[in-house]
Design a protein around this motif. Sequence first.
Motif, PDB file in Angstrom:
ATOM      1  N   VAL A  96      27.599  30.998  38.638  1.00  0.00           N
ATOM      2  CA  VAL A  96      29.017  30.706  38.861  1.00  0.00           C
ATOM      3  C   VAL A  96      29.571  31.756  39.817  1.00  0.00           C
ATOM      4  O   VAL A  96      29.292  32.952  39.673  1.00  0.00           O
ATOM      5  CB  VAL A  96      29.806  30.711  37.533  1.00  0.00           C
ATOM      6  CG1 VAL A  96      31.301  30.710  37.780  1.00  0.00           C
ATOM      7  CG2 VAL A  96      29.404  29.516  36.682  1.00  0.00           C
ATOM      8  N   VAL A  97      30.349  31.313  40.801  1.00  0.00           N
ATOM      9  CA  VAL A  97      30.966  32.198  41.785  1.00  0.00           C
ATOM     10  C   VAL A  97      32.470  32.184  41.593  1.00  0.00           C
ATOM     11  O   VAL A  97      33.088  31.110  41.562  1.00  0.00           O
ATOM     12  CB  VAL A  97      30.615  31.760  43.226  1.00  0.00           C
ATOM     13  CG1 VAL A  97      31.194  32.747  44.230  1.00  0.00           C
ATOM     14  CG2 VAL A  97      29.102  31.630  43.391  1.00  0.00           C
ATOM     15  N   LEU A  98      33.058  33.373  41.471  1.00  0.00           N
ATOM     16  CA  LEU A  98      34.495  33.526  41.238  1.00  0.00           C
ATOM     17  C   LEU A  98      35.115  34.381  42.330  1.00  0.00           C
ATOM     18  O   LEU A  98      34.415  35.135  43.018  1.00  0.00           O
ATOM     19  CB  LEU A  98      34.756  34.190  39.884  1.00  0.00           C
ATOM     20  CG  LEU A  98      34.114  33.558  38.652  1.00  0.00           C
ATOM     21  CD1 LEU A  98      34.343  34.439  37.437  1.00  0.00           C
ATOM     22  CD2 LEU A  98      34.674  32.162  38.411  1.00  0.00           C
ATOM     23  N   GLU A  99      36.432  34.275  42.472  1.00  0.00           N
ATOM     24  CA  GLU A  99      37.136  35.145  43.405  1.00  0.00           C
ATOM     25  C   GLU A  99      37.045  36.599  42.941  1.00  0.00           C
ATOM     26  O   GLU A  99      36.945  36.887  41.748  1.00  0.00           O
ATOM     27  CB  GLU A  99      38.603  34.741  43.517  1.00  0.00           C
ATOM     28  CG  GLU A  99      39.418  34.966  42.242  1.00  0.00           C
ATOM     29  CD  GLU A  99      40.906  34.710  42.443  1.00  0.00           C
ATOM     30  OE1 GLU A  99      41.446  35.083  43.519  1.00  0.00           O
ATOM     31  OE2 GLU A  99      41.531  34.146  41.526  1.00  0.00           O
ATOM     32  N   THR A 100      37.078  37.521  43.880  1.00  0.00           N
ATOM     33  CA  THR A 100      37.156  38.947  43.575  1.00  0.00           C
ATOM     34  C   THR A 100      38.617  39.322  43.376  1.00  0.00           C
ATOM     35  O   THR A 100      39.456  39.062  44.242  1.00  0.00           O
ATOM     36  CB  THR A 100      36.560  39.782  44.720  1.00  0.00           C
ATOM     37  OG1 THR A 100      35.157  39.508  44.806  1.00  0.00           O
ATOM     38  CG2 THR A 100      36.759  41.272  44.474  1.00  0.00           C
ATOM     39  N   LEU A 101      38.913  39.890  42.226  1.00  0.00           N
ATOM     40  CA  LEU A 101      40.270  40.349  41.939  1.00  0.00           C
ATOM     41  C   LEU A 101      40.347  41.841  42.217  1.00  0.00           C
ATOM     42  O   LEU A 101      39.479  42.612  41.801  1.00  0.00           O
ATOM     43  CB  LEU A 101      40.637  40.059  40.483  1.00  0.00           C
ATOM     44  CG  LEU A 101      40.608  38.576  40.091  1.00  0.00           C
ATOM     45  CD1 LEU A 101      40.942  38.412  38.619  1.00  0.00           C
ATOM     46  CD2 LEU A 101      41.567  37.767  40.946  1.00  0.00           C
ATOM     47  N   THR A 102      41.379  42.264  42.912  1.00  0.00           N
ATOM     48  CA  THR A 102      41.457  43.647  43.371  1.00  0.00           C
ATOM     49  C   THR A 102      42.316  44.533  42.477  1.00  0.00           C
ATOM     50  O   THR A 102      42.493  45.709  42.777  1.00  0.00           O
ATOM     51  CB  THR A 102      41.999  43.696  44.807  1.00  0.00           C
ATOM     52  OG1 THR A 102      43.271  43.018  44.859  1.00  0.00           O
ATOM     53  CG2 THR A 102      41.044  43.028  45.767  1.00  0.00           C
ATOM     54  N   GLY A 103      42.853  44.001  41.398  1.00  0.00           N
ATOM     55  CA  GLY A 103      43.624  44.835  40.479  1.00  0.00           C
ATOM     56  C   GLY A 103      42.719  45.531  39.477  1.00  0.00           C
ATOM     57  O   GLY A 103      41.552  45.815  39.743  1.00  0.00           O
ATOM     58  N   GLU A 104      43.254  45.803  38.298  1.00  0.00           N
ATOM     59  CA  GLU A 104      42.480  46.414  37.221  1.00  0.00           C
ATOM     60  C   GLU A 104      42.776  45.686  35.925  1.00  0.00           C
ATOM     61  O   GLU A 104      43.829  45.057  35.779  1.00  0.00           O
ATOM     62  CB  GLU A 104      42.816  47.908  37.089  1.00  0.00           C
ATOM     63  CG  GLU A 104      44.278  48.219  36.813  1.00  0.00           C
ATOM     64  CD  GLU A 104      44.573  49.713  36.852  1.00  0.00           C
ATOM     65  OE1 GLU A 104      43.776  50.504  36.334  1.00  0.00           O
ATOM     66  OE2 GLU A 104      45.618  50.080  37.412  1.00  0.00           O
ATOM     67  N   THR A 105      41.833  45.755  34.991  1.00  0.00           N
ATOM     68  CA  THR A 105      42.083  45.094  33.724  1.00  0.00           C
ATOM     69  C   THR A 105      43.259  45.754  33.023  1.00  0.00           C
ATOM     70  O   THR A 105      43.517  46.952  33.184  1.00  0.00           O
ATOM     71  CB  THR A 105      40.855  45.137  32.806  1.00  0.00           C
ATOM     72  OG1 THR A 105      40.560  46.495  32.465  1.00  0.00           O
ATOM     73  CG2 THR A 105      39.648  44.478  33.456  1.00  0.00           C
ATOM     74  N   LEU A 106      43.953  44.963  32.244  1.00  0.00           N
ATOM     75  CA  LEU A 106      45.088  45.497  31.499  1.00  0.00           C
ATOM     76  C   LEU A 106      44.632  46.602  30.552  1.00  0.00           C
ATOM     77  O   LEU A 106      45.345  47.596  30.368  1.00  0.00           O
ATOM     78  CB  LEU A 106      45.768  44.369  30.724  1.00  0.00           C
ATOM     79  CG  LEU A 106      46.960  44.758  29.852  1.00  0.00           C
ATOM     80  CD1 LEU A 106      48.090  45.353  30.680  1.00  0.00           C
ATOM     81  CD2 LEU A 106      47.446  43.538  29.064  1.00  0.00           C
ATOM     82  N   SER A 107      43.456  46.467  29.968  1.00  0.00           N
ATOM     83  CA  SER A 107      42.963  47.513  29.063  1.00  0.00           C
ATOM     84  C   SER A 107      42.794  48.828  29.821  1.00  0.00           C
ATOM     85  O   SER A 107      43.163  49.900  29.315  1.00  0.00           O
ATOM     86  CB  SER A 107      41.647  47.089  28.414  1.00  0.00           C
ATOM     87  OG  SER A 107      40.672  46.779  29.393  1.00  0.00           O
ATOM     88  N   HIS A 108      42.247  48.784  31.028  1.00  0.00           N
ATOM     89  CA  HIS A 108      42.087  50.001  31.827  1.00  0.00           C
ATOM     90  C   HIS A 108      43.449  50.559  32.217  1.00  0.00           C
ATOM     91  O   HIS A 108      43.686  51.779  32.151  1.00  0.00           O
ATOM     92  CB  HIS A 108      41.267  49.689  33.075  1.00  0.00           C
ATOM     93  CG  HIS A 108      40.981  50.883  33.928  1.00  0.00           C
ATOM     94  ND1 HIS A 108      41.839  51.302  34.939  1.00  0.00           N
ATOM     95  CD2 HIS A 108      39.942  51.765  33.928  1.00  0.00           C
ATOM     96  CE1 HIS A 108      41.341  52.382  35.514  1.00  0.00           C
ATOM     97  NE2 HIS A 108      40.193  52.681  34.925  1.00  0.00           N
ATOM     98  N   LEU A 109      44.354  49.675  32.610  1.00  0.00           N
ATOM     99  CA  LEU A 109      45.685  50.113  33.024  1.00  0.00           C
ATOM    100  C   LEU A 109      46.415  50.808  31.879  1.00  0.00           C
ATOM    101  O   LEU A 109      47.043  51.863  32.068  1.00  0.00           O
ATOM    102  CB  LEU A 109      46.492  48.910  33.506  1.00  0.00           C
ATOM    103  CG  LEU A 109      47.942  49.164  33.921  1.00  0.00           C
ATOM    104  CD1 LEU A 109      47.993  50.073  35.142  1.00  0.00           C
ATOM    105  CD2 LEU A 109      48.648  47.843  34.203  1.00  0.00           C
ATOM    106  N   LEU A 110      46.337  50.257  30.673  1.00  0.00           N
ATOM    107  CA  LEU A 110      47.047  50.845  29.538  1.00  0.00           C
ATOM    108  C   LEU A 110      46.484  52.219  29.178  1.00  0.00           C
ATOM    109  O   LEU A 110      47.229  53.100  28.734  1.00  0.00           O
ATOM    110  CB  LEU A 110      46.965  49.912  28.329  1.00  0.00           C
ATOM    111  CG  LEU A 110      47.696  48.565  28.481  1.00  0.00           C
ATOM    112  CD1 LEU A 110      47.465  47.694  27.259  1.00  0.00           C
ATOM    113  CD2 LEU A 110      49.184  48.783  28.721  1.00  0.00           C
ATOM    114  N   HIS A 111      45.170  52.396  29.372  1.00  0.00           N
ATOM    115  CA  HIS A 111      44.580  53.710  29.108  1.00  0.00           C
ATOM    116  C   HIS A 111      44.929  54.709  30.204  1.00  0.00           C
ATOM    117  O   HIS A 111      45.014  55.913  29.952  1.00  0.00           O
ATOM    118  CB  HIS A 111      43.057  53.587  28.991  1.00  0.00           C
ATOM    119  CG  HIS A 111      42.598  53.064  27.668  1.00  0.00           C
ATOM    120  ND1 HIS A 111      42.304  51.736  27.461  1.00  0.00           N
ATOM    121  CD2 HIS A 111      42.417  53.684  26.480  1.00  0.00           C
ATOM    122  CE1 HIS A 111      41.939  51.569  26.197  1.00  0.00           C
ATOM    123  NE2 HIS A 111      41.991  52.722  25.584  1.00  0.00           N
TER     124      HIS A 111
END
Length: 302
Positions: A96-111
């Motif tokens: 399966v091929v998906l778009e590359t997302l350039t943000g960060e996971t919410l879990s990483h952001l909250l930490h």
Amino acid sequence: MSAPAEPDTPPLPPGTEPAPGYEILAGLARTGWLDVYDAWSAERDCRCVIKVVRADRRGERRLGERLLREGRWLRDFTHPHLVRGYDVRTEPEPLVVLETLTGETLSHLLHRLRHRPSAADVALLGVQLCSAAHYLHGRDLLHLDLKPSNVVVERGLAKVLDLSVARPPGPAPAGVGTCCYLAPEQARGGPLTAAADVWGIGVTLFEAACGDLPFDCRATGGTAGRPYAGDEPGTGTGTGAPEDRCPPPERTAPPAGSRRRLPPVLAAAVDGCLRPDPAARPTVAALAAALEAVLPVPRRGR
């Protein structure tokens, strides 16, 4: 069907072409049944994300079928708060091929953040999760694994990942989803409705607003915060023993307002999501309307 590979087969090295037109750049993650790669698409002349069944699990046809099902959904769906699928291949192996997302996971952001998100940011996150859930429910699908690590955020835009355990409403085995984020009815097993996703949104918003989970997560067998049975998708038990399963929450969630001063409307909305009785939780539409009242500008306003 391919013959099973030897256990602990390493991920594909950079430069490998898992399918014509795609080249592996680097490994991103390995779960109990999947390898996820940063890759290059020659057709699109851009980076992409590739998901394949681990080489040592390819003999299990159901895993390939689940991956392909997720890929076809994401390829066909069009929604600003769902990761976009580009391509689905069945040969030489399910891919399966998906778009590359350039943000960060919410879990990483909250930490990473030194301060908790503002009430308006929490409400905006909730409205966007409700939007994604509304879209999926309109297609007769429950996500069943809404949590901070399955949400990528960039400049205020949230996108939901991972439909590997998604399924239509109805009966489901115990433990479909991720321990510590399961609605009580998911943990017990039985009929599931849209209310299970409302619970997932509620736990995610509670964690974003208050900095921790609403319950002490006493998962056994090392499954806290992770899908069951080595990330077996949608099986409920997989190879895990009963003692490894995540028990349902044993008590009502504490009021969100007891952990942090929040606008009463926002606190009540989060609390409503975490009612043990699925019938007592708000609908997705009602939850979105309550959260939108916290936003400085309505979504349909200027």
